[in-house]
Design an enzyme around this catalytic site. Structure first.
Site, PDB file in Angstrom:
ATOM      1  N   ASP A 167     -39.385 -39.520  61.228  1.00  0.00           N
ATOM      2  CA  ASP A 167     -40.373 -38.520  60.809  1.00  0.00           C
ATOM      3  C   ASP A 167     -39.870 -37.079  60.906  1.00  0.00           C
ATOM      4  O   ASP A 167     -40.600 -36.153  60.592  1.00  0.00           O
ATOM      5  CB  ASP A 167     -41.652 -38.668  61.648  1.00  0.00           C
ATOM      6  N   TYR A 180     -32.325 -31.714  65.179  1.00  0.00           N
ATOM      7  CA  TYR A 180     -31.517 -32.467  66.156  1.00  0.00           C
ATOM      8  C   TYR A 180     -30.060 -32.014  66.203  1.00  0.00           C
ATOM      9  O   TYR A 180     -29.353 -32.325  67.169  1.00  0.00           O
ATOM     10  CB  TYR A 180     -31.602 -33.978  65.876  1.00  0.00           C
TER      11      TYR A 180
HETATM   12  P1  NAD Z   1     -44.019 -46.098  74.139  1.00  0.00           P
HETATM   13  O1  NAD Z   1     -43.191 -46.588  75.288  1.00  0.00           O
HETATM   14  O2  NAD Z   1     -45.229 -45.310  74.393  1.00  0.00           O
HETATM   15  O3  NAD Z   1     -44.465 -47.349  73.240  1.00  0.00           O
HETATM   16  C1  NAD Z   1     -43.653 -48.415  72.939  1.00  0.00           C
HETATM   17  C2  NAD Z   1     -44.422 -49.724  73.082  1.00  0.00           C
HETATM   18  O4  NAD Z   1     -43.529 -50.783  72.732  1.00  0.00           O
HETATM   19  C3  NAD Z   1     -44.895 -50.020  74.511  1.00  0.00           C
HETATM   20  O5  NAD Z   1     -46.271 -50.281  74.513  1.00  0.00           O
HETATM   21  C4  NAD Z   1     -44.084 -51.251  74.927  1.00  0.00           C
HETATM   22  O6  NAD Z   1     -44.787 -52.134  75.771  1.00  0.00           O
HETATM   23  C5  NAD Z   1     -43.773 -51.876  73.600  1.00  0.00           C
HETATM   24  N1  NAD Z   1     -42.598 -52.738  73.583  1.00  0.00           N
HETATM   25  C6  NAD Z   1     -41.423 -52.587  74.216  1.00  0.00           C
HETATM   26  N2  NAD Z   1     -40.597 -53.585  73.892  1.00  0.00           N
HETATM   27  C7  NAD Z   1     -41.257 -54.395  73.030  1.00  0.00           C
HETATM   28  C8  NAD Z   1     -40.918 -55.587  72.319  1.00  0.00           C
HETATM   29  N3  NAD Z   1     -39.718 -56.140  72.431  1.00  0.00           N
HETATM   30  N4  NAD Z   1     -41.845 -56.128  71.503  1.00  0.00           N
HETATM   31  C9  NAD Z   1     -43.071 -55.552  71.362  1.00  0.00           C
HETATM   32  N5  NAD Z   1     -43.445 -54.431  72.018  1.00  0.00           N
HETATM   33  C10 NAD Z   1     -42.538 -53.855  72.828  1.00  0.00           C
HETATM   34  O7  NAD Z   1     -43.017 -45.313  73.201  1.00  0.00           O
HETATM   35  P2  NAD Z   1     -43.314 -44.138  72.163  1.00  0.00           P
HETATM   36  O8  NAD Z   1     -42.873 -42.877  72.769  1.00  0.00           O
HETATM   37  O9  NAD Z   1     -44.667 -44.224  71.647  1.00  0.00           O
HETATM   38  O10 NAD Z   1     -42.287 -44.476  71.017  1.00  0.00           O
HETATM   39  C11 NAD Z   1     -42.241 -45.721  70.360  1.00  0.00           C
HETATM   40  C12 NAD Z   1     -40.967 -45.836  69.562  1.00  0.00           C
HETATM   41  O11 NAD Z   1     -41.025 -45.031  68.409  1.00  0.00           O
HETATM   42  C13 NAD Z   1     -39.718 -45.380  70.313  1.00  0.00           C
HETATM   43  O12 NAD Z   1     -38.630 -46.181  69.948  1.00  0.00           O
HETATM   44  C14 NAD Z   1     -39.522 -43.991  69.806  1.00  0.00           C
HETATM   45  O13 NAD Z   1     -38.215 -43.538  70.000  1.00  0.00           O
HETATM   46  C15 NAD Z   1     -39.863 -44.207  68.365  1.00  0.00           C
HETATM   47  N6  NAD Z   1     -40.159 -43.042  67.550  1.00  0.00           N
HETATM   48  C16 NAD Z   1     -39.388 -42.880  66.456  1.00  0.00           C
HETATM   49  C17 NAD Z   1     -39.619 -41.851  65.607  1.00  0.00           C
HETATM   50  C18 NAD Z   1     -38.710 -41.692  64.431  1.00  0.00           C
HETATM   51  O14 NAD Z   1     -38.584 -40.617  63.917  1.00  0.00           O
HETATM   52  N7  NAD Z   1     -38.026 -42.740  63.982  1.00  0.00           N
HETATM   53  C19 NAD Z   1     -40.654 -40.968  65.848  1.00  0.00           C
HETATM   54  C20 NAD Z   1     -41.432 -41.153  66.974  1.00  0.00           C
HETATM   55  C21 NAD Z   1     -41.191 -42.213  67.818  1.00  0.00           C
HETATM   56  C1  G6P Z   2     -39.271 -36.855  66.544  1.00  0.00           C
HETATM   57  C2  G6P Z   2     -38.111 -37.705  66.172  1.00  0.00           C
HETATM   58  C3  G6P Z   2     -38.235 -39.045  66.823  1.00  0.00           C
HETATM   59  C4  G6P Z   2     -38.364 -38.927  68.306  1.00  0.00           C
HETATM   60  C5  G6P Z   2     -39.497 -38.029  68.649  1.00  0.00           C
HETATM   61  C6  G6P Z   2     -39.380 -37.758  70.143  1.00  0.00           C
HETATM   62  O1  G6P Z   2     -40.437 -37.336  66.008  1.00  0.00           O
HETATM   63  O2  G6P Z   2     -37.965 -37.863  64.805  1.00  0.00           O
HETATM   64  O3  G6P Z   2     -37.128 -39.821  66.486  1.00  0.00           O
HETATM   65  O4  G6P Z   2     -38.595 -40.179  68.908  1.00  0.00           O
HETATM   66  O5  G6P Z   2     -39.400 -36.805  67.961  1.00  0.00           O
HETATM   67  O6  G6P Z   2     -40.300 -36.893  70.538  1.00  0.00           O
HETATM   68  P1  G6P Z   2     -40.642 -36.661  72.043  1.00  0.00           P
HETATM   69  O7  G6P Z   2     -41.774 -35.729  71.885  1.00  0.00           O
HETATM   70  O8  G6P Z   2     -40.965 -38.023  72.599  1.00  0.00           O
HETATM   71  O9  G6P Z   2     -39.444 -36.075  72.678  1.00  0.00           O
HETATM   72 MN    MN Z   3     -36.519 -39.581  64.403  1.00  0.00          MN
END
Ligand code: NAD
Ligand code: G6P
Ligand code: MN
Length: 441
Positions: free
Chosen positions: A172, A264
């Site tokens: 995102d 980043y």
């Molecule tokens: P979080 O820890 O709050 O939530 C993750 C959830 O996944 C938890 O509820 C956990 O129990 C669950 N989980 C862990 N392993 C699992 C498995 N094998 N199967 C099913 N559920 C499982 O984390 P968050 O901060 O909300 O972030 C979630 C993910 O999204 C992270 O990987 C984060 O880096 C990613 N993220 C990516 C972007 C992006 O730009 N690509 C943006 C925001 C968040």
């Molecule tokens: C952005 C990035 C994600 C990352 C997130 C982390 O959305 O694209 O890849 O996981 O920021 O944000 P945080 O607020 O958890 O540092």
């Molecule tokens: Mn990202």
């Protein structure tokens, strides 16, 4: 219009409520037949699910079914789409990823540098398992993945599922940055058309046009230099850490004015400065635990206690909307352009074919159709090739169980550089990640 059966994997995530609000906001464009939550942590998931039930009853009464489960079979059978957002090891392990490098004066970050490697070596196993399980029950479902570190996850999935055309890794950050451009120009973010190239969390906008074809790039650069740069999407606008990160983009543009940088890149262009600014006892993981996570948990608990959303403020954010719009473009063959990860295969013509690059692509029912970028300049090519080698070595280290590949990866990373520091950090990360990482020999 065909209605979709969607599963959110990792539904206990801090981002799930935002995603639910986005599904509601987009229900005309991406209607659901059923919504299922799946998570390995029942307690974490229940908290979000109980609040979601209330929200859906109020704002999505036409939704036929909402379920939440920790059974993969129940979750994955009969689905059309899966959104994945898991965090292997949780925020507790994220905190270790950030603290260990910092204790050696090196950037401690979720996806960049040693923290990104550590997280990658944890995520790969769960992500491969999840894709296999989803494919067992739903061979034709679209899989849209947000799980980080997305670059490393995307490379590993590409190696194991090379012929699976229905896995899409997205981030995102480009759209969140475009959100700020749009607000600077008083435009709608969905009216902006980006030209962009790079790797995930490692790229540049070369051009921003609007849908009428007007080139806005120089205007954005001018404004950014004169007025600075701020996050404006709901999810991050009031977050001090994100405000600092966006402000730093202005400095990157001053130093390297050719293109508009992904935020980043700060970790790779100013690693010493960034490491010095971080506090080991209050890294980003701690801030998220005490900030976003606490806020989301309280929000859920209040909605559940009240059995109403009347006393809370719920907002959509670009993170959720991006996922939903991308899914709609794939399923309804809208051919809309989004910045996504895709195998290079000549899209950027002067870097390796097998790189997972992040570029604009048409999202169609037959898969991704990336737009050609052509040759990129020497500076960006050099940076990308170094980072790409690091990413490839991390994935090699995982599949080969290779200590020396992991050491090479960290030494190549611009946030580390010194082999002795790389070795010390690697040894500490191995210790901290027992039970999560493969054995590295
Ligand atoms: P979080 O820890 O709050 O939530 C993750 C959830 O996944 C938890 O509820 C956990 O129990 C669950 N989980 C862990 N392993 C699992 C498995 N094998 N199967 C099913 N559920 C499982 O984390 P968050 O901060 O909300 O972030 C979630 C993910 O999204 C992270 O990987 C984060 O880096 C990613 N993220 C990516 C972007 C992006 O730009 N690509 C943006 C925001 C968040
Ligand atoms: C952005 C990035 C994600 C990352 C997130 C982390 O959305 O694209 O890849 O996981 O920021 O944000 P945080 O607020 O958890 O540092
Ligand atoms: Mn990202």
């Amino acid at each position: 219009m065909k209605k979709n059966r969607l599963v959110i994997v990792g539904a206990g995530s801090t981002y799930t409520l935002g995603m639910v609000m986005s599904l509601i906001a987009e229900k005309e464009n991406f209607p659901l037949q059923s919504l299922t939550f799946y998570d390995t942590d029942a307690e974490r998931q229940n908290r979000v699910a109980l609040a979601t039930k209330v929200i859906l009853a109020e704002q999505y009464p036409e939704l036929e079914t909402f379920n939440y489960t920790t059974s993969k079979q129940e979750a994955f059978q009969n689905i059309d789409v899966a959104f994945i957002q898991i965090r292997t090891g949780g925020l507790a392990m994220r905190e270790m990823d950030e603290k260990i490098p910092l204790s050696y004066g090196v950037v401690g970050q979720e996806t960049c540098g040693p923290g990104g490697m550590a997280y990658g070596l944890r995520s790969i196993k769960d992500m491969i398992e999840l894709v296999n399980d989803i494919r067992q029950f739903a061979p034709e479902a679209w899989i849209l993945n947000y799980t980080n570190p997305a670059a490393i996850v995307a490379d590993a999935l590409q190696r194991i599922f090379p012929n699976d055309q229905k896995i899409l890794n997205i981030c995102d950050m480009p759209i969140a940055i475009m959100h700020s451009y749009a607000d600077m120009l008083d435009k709608d973010v969905w009216d902006l058309v980006p030209s962009y190239f790079g790797l995930n969390h490692f790229g540049w906008f070369t051009k921003i046009e609007d849908k009428s074809g007007q080139d806005l790039t120089e205007l954005i650069k001018d404004k950014m230099i004169k007025e600075g740069f701020k996050p404006t999407d709901n999810e991050i606008a009031n977050d001090e850490s994100w405000q600092k990160t966006f402000a730093q983009a202005r400095q990157m543009l001053i130093d390297f004015p050719d293109y508009l940088p992904n935020t980043y890149l700060q970790y790779y262009l100013y690693p010493n400065q960034l490491a010095q600014k971080e506090q080991i006892d209050n890294t980003r993981a701690r801030q998220v635990i005490n900030g976003r996570q606490k806020r989301v948990h309280q929000l859920c608990e209040q909605i559940t206690a009240d059995q109403s959303t009347a006393n809370v403020e719920l907002e959509v954010d670009v993170h959720g909307i991006y996922m939903v719009k991308a899914a709609a473009s794939l399923i309804y063959n809208l051919n809309e352009i989004y910045i996504v990860m895709v195998e290079n295969k000549g899209v950027i013509s002067n870097i390796p074919e097998d790189a997972m690059v992040e570029v604009p692509a048409l999202l169609t029912v037959n898969g991704l159709k990336p737009l050609a970028v052509g040759q990129i300049p020497t500076f960006h090519k050099g940076l990308i090739e170094g980072q790409l080698a690091y990413e490839k070595l991390v994935v090699d280290a995982y599949f080969e169980g290779s200590y020396s590949k992991a050491l090479q990866a960290l030494t190549l990373n611009r946030t580390v550089v010194n082999a002795d520091t790389a070795r010390s950090i690697l040894n500490d990360l191995i210790e901290a990640n027992q039970g999560y990482w493969p054995t590295l020999k």
